[in-house]
Design an enzyme around this catalytic site. Structure first.
Site, PDB file in Angstrom:
ATOM      1  N   ASP A   9       0.905  -1.187  -0.080  1.00 18.28           N
ATOM      2  CA  ASP A   9       0.025  -0.119  -0.048  1.00 18.28           C
ATOM      3  C   ASP A   9       1.047   1.246  -0.060  1.00 18.28           C
ATOM      4  O   ASP A   9       2.291   0.935  -0.248  1.00 18.28           O
ATOM      5  CB  ASP A   9      -1.006   0.034   1.160  1.00 18.28           C
ATOM      6  CG  ASP A   9      -0.367   0.229   2.493  1.00 18.28           C
ATOM      7  OD1 ASP A   9       1.043   0.207   2.741  1.00 18.28           O
ATOM      8  OD2 ASP A   9      -1.077   0.399   3.757  1.00 18.28           O
ATOM      9  N   CYS A  66       2.866  -3.433   3.907  1.00 16.41           N
ATOM     10  CA  CYS A  66       1.982  -2.270   4.495  1.00 16.41           C
ATOM     11  C   CYS A  66       2.786  -1.649   5.342  1.00 16.41           C
ATOM     12  O   CYS A  66       3.932  -1.757   5.699  1.00 16.41           O
ATOM     13  CB  CYS A  66       0.563  -2.572   4.656  1.00 16.41           C
ATOM     14  SG  CYS A  66       0.406  -3.834   6.078  1.00 16.41           S
ATOM     15  N   THR A  68       2.640  -1.639   8.948  1.00 15.48           N
ATOM     16  CA  THR A  68       3.223  -2.520  10.034  1.00 15.48           C
ATOM     17  C   THR A  68       3.217  -3.793   9.346  1.00 15.48           C
ATOM     18  O   THR A  68       3.951  -4.855  10.097  1.00 15.48           O
ATOM     19  CB  THR A  68       1.950  -2.732  11.190  1.00 15.48           C
ATOM     20  OG1 THR A  68       1.044  -3.148  10.595  1.00 15.48           O
ATOM     21  CG2 THR A  68       2.034  -1.438  11.804  1.00 15.48           C
ATOM     22  N   HIS A  99       9.313 -24.808   8.111  1.00 12.83           N
ATOM     23  CA  HIS A  99       8.599 -25.240   9.027  1.00 12.83           C
ATOM     24  C   HIS A  99       6.881 -25.076   8.293  1.00 12.83           C
ATOM     25  O   HIS A  99       6.078 -25.823   8.415  1.00 12.83           O
ATOM     26  CB  HIS A  99       8.498 -24.948  10.468  1.00 12.83           C
ATOM     27  CG  HIS A  99       9.504 -25.464  11.260  1.00 12.83           C
ATOM     28  ND1 HIS A  99       9.820 -25.436  12.403  1.00 12.83           N
ATOM     29  CD2 HIS A  99      10.951 -25.961  10.706  1.00 12.83           C
ATOM     30  CE1 HIS A  99      11.007 -25.829  12.891  1.00 12.83           C
ATOM     31  NE2 HIS A  99      11.624 -26.266  11.822  1.00 12.83           N
ATOM     32  N   HIS A 134       6.356 -31.527   9.344  1.00  8.49           N
ATOM     33  CA  HIS A 134       5.822 -29.893   9.068  1.00  8.49           C
ATOM     34  C   HIS A 134       4.790 -30.206   7.936  1.00  8.49           C
ATOM     35  O   HIS A 134       3.611 -29.571   8.212  1.00  8.49           O
ATOM     36  CB  HIS A 134       6.782 -29.241   8.470  1.00  8.49           C
ATOM     37  CG  HIS A 134       8.033 -28.886   9.581  1.00  8.49           C
ATOM     38  ND1 HIS A 134       7.705 -28.814  10.984  1.00  8.49           N
ATOM     39  CD2 HIS A 134       9.362 -29.292   9.466  1.00  8.49           C
ATOM     40  CE1 HIS A 134       9.008 -28.487  11.598  1.00  8.49           C
ATOM     41  NE2 HIS A 134       9.796 -29.307  10.870  1.00  8.49           N
TER      42      HIS A 134
END
Ligand code: RB5
Length: 154
Positions: A9, A66, A68, A99, A134
């Site tokens: 963004d 973005c 955060t 994993h 996994h």
């Protein structure tokens, strides 16, 4: 890897541009899904394009950025089959490939610097999924999606 795409963004735009330049420099092909400038946009619009392109097998993996990384995390992980991982350190980056078979790397453009972000991208691209025990765990996540779909909740 077949194909890689990237989107952000406005808050992730500068970091996206620096990652695109870094990848070009490294000879790694990347498709830029935008935006083309730092004008204000809504992160769901860009996150969903990357998630959908992976589900449509148009690209194999994606990078979304973005401010955060949290908004993009919420968006891309709503799509069954997407394993988006928010990374701001190299240990998490390595582990989310080994994993969790991460297929979308998520970063916060207002959280980490360009140098660390480049190292994160390099590690994420170069680290293979370990499979084995996994894979069994990832299968359980897919089972959740299947159950929700059969109940009409997805
Ligand atoms: C945009 O201001 C910001 O809210 C967005 O980039 C993101 O950090 C949201 O989670």
């Amino acid at each position: 890897m077949k194909k890689l795409a990237i989107a952000s963004d406005h808050a992730g735009f500068d970091l996206k541009e620096s990652i695109v330049a870094y990848l070009h420099n490294e000879g790694v092909a990347v498709e830029d899904f935008g935006p083309v400038n730092s004008d204000s946009v809504d992160y769901p619009d860009y996150g969903m394009r990357i998630a959908q392109a992976i589900l449509d097998k148009e690209v194999e993996r994606g990078i979304v950025i973005c401010g955060t990384g949290v908004g993009m995390s919420i968006v891309v992980n709503r799509f069954p089959g997407i394993r988006g991982t928010l990374c701001s350190d190299l240990y998490t980056t390595k582990m989310c490939r080994e994993h969790n078979d991460s297929n979308i790397l998520i970063m916060g453009g207002r959280v980490i610097g360009k140098g660390l972000a480049q190292e994160i991208v390099k590690t994420w691209l170069e680290t293979p999924f370990e499979g084995g025990r996994h894979q069994k765990r990832l299968d359980k996540i897919e089972d959740i999606d299947s159950k929700l779909k059969s109940k009409g909740e997805l």
